[in-house]
Motif scaffolding. Sequence first.
Motif, PDB file in Angstrom:
ATOM      1  N   GLY A 250       0.825  -1.223   0.000  1.00 25.87           N
ATOM      2  CA  GLY A 250       0.000   0.000   0.000  1.00 25.87           C
ATOM      3  C   GLY A 250       0.851   1.261   0.000  1.00 25.87           C
ATOM      4  N   LYS A 251       1.929   1.231   0.779  1.00 28.95           N
ATOM      5  CA  LYS A 251       2.811   2.403   0.882  1.00 28.95           C
ATOM      6  C   LYS A 251       3.382   2.759  -0.504  1.00 28.95           C
ATOM      7  CE  LYS A 251       7.347   3.440   2.859  1.00 28.95           C
ATOM      8  NZ  LYS A 251       8.389   2.931   3.758  1.00 28.95           N
ATOM      9  N   TYR A 252       3.751   1.732  -1.269  1.00 31.30           N
ATOM     10  CA  TYR A 252       4.386   1.998  -2.568  1.00 31.30           C
ATOM     11  C   TYR A 252       3.347   2.360  -3.632  1.00 31.30           C
ATOM     12  CZ  TYR A 252       8.713   0.778  -0.395  1.00 31.30           C
ATOM     13  OH  TYR A 252       9.798   0.799   0.448  1.00 31.30           O
ATOM     14  N   ILE A 253       2.145   1.832  -3.471  1.00 30.62           N
ATOM     15  CA  ILE A 253       1.054   2.244  -4.376  1.00 30.62           C
ATOM     16  C   ILE A 253       0.784   3.729  -4.142  1.00 30.62           C
ATOM     17  CG2 ILE A 253      -1.434   2.007  -4.819  1.00 30.62           C
ATOM     18  CD1 ILE A 253      -0.290  -0.465  -5.887  1.00 30.62           C
ATOM     19  N   ASP A 254       0.737   4.120  -2.870  1.00 31.91           N
ATOM     20  CA  ASP A 254       0.483   5.530  -2.543  1.00 31.91           C
ATOM     21  C   ASP A 254       1.600   6.432  -3.081  1.00 31.91           C
ATOM     22  OD1 ASP A 254      -1.857   4.906  -1.345  1.00 31.91           O
ATOM     23  OD2 ASP A 254      -1.082   4.956   0.729  1.00 31.91           O
ATOM     24  N   LYS A 255       2.832   5.984  -2.937  1.00 32.83           N
ATOM     25  CA  LYS A 255       3.960   6.770  -3.456  1.00 32.83           C
ATOM     26  C   LYS A 255       3.833   6.947  -4.976  1.00 32.83           C
ATOM     27  CE  LYS A 255       8.304   5.615  -2.191  1.00 32.83           C
ATOM     28  NZ  LYS A 255       8.932   6.922  -1.980  1.00 32.83           N
ATOM     29  N   ALA A 256       3.460   5.852  -5.659  1.00 36.22           N
ATOM     30  CA  ALA A 256       3.353   5.921  -7.132  1.00 36.22           C
ATOM     31  C   ALA A 256       2.247   6.885  -7.556  1.00 36.22           C
ATOM     32  CB  ALA A 256       3.082   4.528  -7.697  1.00 36.22           C
TER      33      ALA A 256
END
Length: 393
Positions: A250-256
């Motif tokens: 989720g953290k990396y989806i949000d960053k993207a």
Amino acid sequence: TGYITLDDGFANTGGTTSSITYIDGEKGILRYRGYRIEELAERCDFLEVAYLLIYGELPTADQLEEFRDNIRRHTLLHEGMKQLFAGFPPDAHPMAILSSVVGALAIYCKDSLDPLDEAQRQLSIYRLMAKMPTIAAFGYKQSIGQPFVYPQNHLTYCQNFLYMLFAVPSERYRMDPDYVEALNLLLILHADHGQNCSTSAVRMVGSSNVNLFSAISAGICALWGQLHGGANEACINMLEQILADNRNIGKYIDKAKDPNDPFRLMGFGHRIYKNYDPRAKIIKSVADRLIAKKIGTDPLFELAKELEEIALKDPYFVERKLYPNVDFYSGIIYRAMGIPKNMFTVLFALGRLPGWIAHWREMHLTPNKRIHRPRQLYIGYPERPFVPLIKRS
Ligand code: CMC
């Protein structure tokens, strides 16, 4: 100077006609010379596809044998070239080595530098197809401190590459047919893709009538970038990072999704495909089969599949039609084969080589070919008075 249209990133401008590769990005269709990629990947040998791309037709058995034979006899490098590898530090990136040494072929193959002479053009094609795997494998051997393994010309193109990469003089090398098959398929899937950045670079550089080796060296440089072929290595780095970061997808989806964060999902999105990349579909299913057969499970592969599932349900990716591309799952297969991640983009280059050559040849065979010379819209200063050095502040 006339009216000039600006087309940022050449999103809508055709720089050439071509009869090599057809892509329908909306429907997720890819064909080489009219043949469906799915069929070619399942039924062909890589050199058959290379012949198809370069010369326009699937070869007859005799034509294929002649093509193979012409390539086989050029697999050795000039012994002097070994000094080039010896001069590179062990941590040199294999893409930098590949582009340098391919560029250096212009020093060693002086009788095949004229792109306007059919016999020389042909010789340069055989030489480059033959020598690129040797260069790629020597670069790898140098980086891990092992002796170079010379080509064995009774092996197929893919067998020979794996042999040069993994064999050591002290042990009998056991070729794994599953890996040979997987490599053959991956090279076919990477073999051409229209006017992508590296192919455009090859056409652009080649349009000055420079030799094939120099034009392909430019293509290799263009491919290395992370927005292009470098994405396969970057994707595995990203997956490893997410795994190490408590698998916090989720953290990396949000960053993207964050417009203020430069991070992008590597191996996702494409200029042309607004649907699932047909190459990624095949690669994913091959990865599924290969991992199950060879390893059982691979935590990075499980993570990649979960990341894809979450992204494809997220409105950000849905609205922008961002799907996994060819670079998303290919590294999973290379890893399973024991290929280190800094070699992934080199493998992309080996696969793309016939496509680059096909475009270079098509360009030279086009009547009244002109040098590529895009225009610009000048937005700088109009004329300014010169200020001497002592008066500048
Ligand atoms: N992650 C997050 N957002 C993305 C991504 C991504 N991977 N790709 C595109 N977007 C967003 C982008 O931010 C933009 O959003 P907005 O409209 O809000 O500004 C929108 O989608 C359109 O993106 P773009 O940058 O205008 O698209 P492009 O056609 O110029 O770029 C791309 C295509 C492949 C460079 C890009 O999708 C990307 O950077 N992907 C990640 C790198 C990658 O996987 N490259 C391999 C490409 S396929 C094989 C190859 O050529 O080697």
